[in-house]
Structure formats: C-alpha cells, structure tokens
Design a protein around this motif. Structure first.
Motif, short mmCIF file in Angstrom:
data_model
loop_
_atom_site.label_atom_id
_atom_site.label_comp_id
_atom_site.label_asym_id
_atom_site.label_seq_id
_atom_site.Cartn_x
_atom_site.Cartn_y
_atom_site.Cartn_z
N PRO A 14 0.80 -1.22 0.00
CA PRO A 14 0.00 0.00 0.00
C PRO A 14 0.84 1.28 0.00
O PRO A 14 0.47 2.26 -0.65
CB PRO A 14 -0.83 -0.10 1.28
N SER A 15 1.96 1.28 0.69
CA SER A 15 2.82 2.47 0.71
C SER A 15 3.39 2.74 -0.68
O SER A 15 3.46 3.89 -1.12
CB SER A 15 3.97 2.30 1.71
N GLN A 17 1.96 1.91 -3.46
CA GLN A 17 0.85 2.39 -4.27
C GLN A 17 0.61 3.88 -4.05
O GLN A 17 0.37 4.63 -5.00
CB GLN A 17 -0.42 1.59 -3.95
N ARG A 18 0.68 4.33 -2.79
CA ARG A 18 0.48 5.75 -2.49
C ARG A 18 1.55 6.62 -3.13
O ARG A 18 1.26 7.69 -3.67
CB ARG A 18 0.44 5.97 -0.98
N ALA A 22 0.97 9.49 -5.98
CA ALA A 22 1.43 10.87 -5.78
C ALA A 22 2.33 11.33 -6.93
O ALA A 22 2.20 12.46 -7.41
CB ALA A 22 2.18 10.98 -4.45
#
Length: 67
Positions: A14-15, A17-18, A22
């Motif tokens: 998930p990190s 993906q963020r 961005a």
C-alpha cells in the motif's frame, strides 16, 4: 537530459501504491522497478535500501525510503 526519478516498489504494498499515485498526480516522470518481496535481489539492500523494504526513491544520487 534531466535526471529521472527511480521508484522501487511492489504492487502489493500500500505504501508503494500511495507513492506511485502521488508521482502520477504530480505528473512526475519516473522509472518504476518492481521488487519481488519474496525474492529480493541481492543488490537492492546494498545499493538502494539497507532495510530491504519498499517503497524507495532515487533521484540524482539521493535516496529516500520508508523504514
């Protein structure tokens, strides 16, 4: 030619993906490398992130990573 951002990530993280979202929202040009979290390359800890975690970003000789 300007330097490009290099993103080391894993699709299941998930990190990662963020960070990728961005960068896309910022319209930043980047090269993405998928890191297999079950079989990380030996060079990854030595040259990118000593903790062997993703995501990590490299730009102009500088590195940033989550720990």
């Amino acid at each position: 030619m300007p330097e490009r951002i290099t993103l080391y990530s894993a699709k299941i993280c998930p990190s990662s993906q963020r960070v990728e979202i961005a960068l896309a929202e910022a319209k930043a040009q980047f090269t993405r490398y998928e890191i297999d979290l079950q079989n990380k390359p030996e060079w990854y800890a030595l040259k990118v992130n000593p903790a062997s975690k993703v995501p990590a970003i490299a730009y102009g000789g500088m590195r940033a990573f989550f720990s």
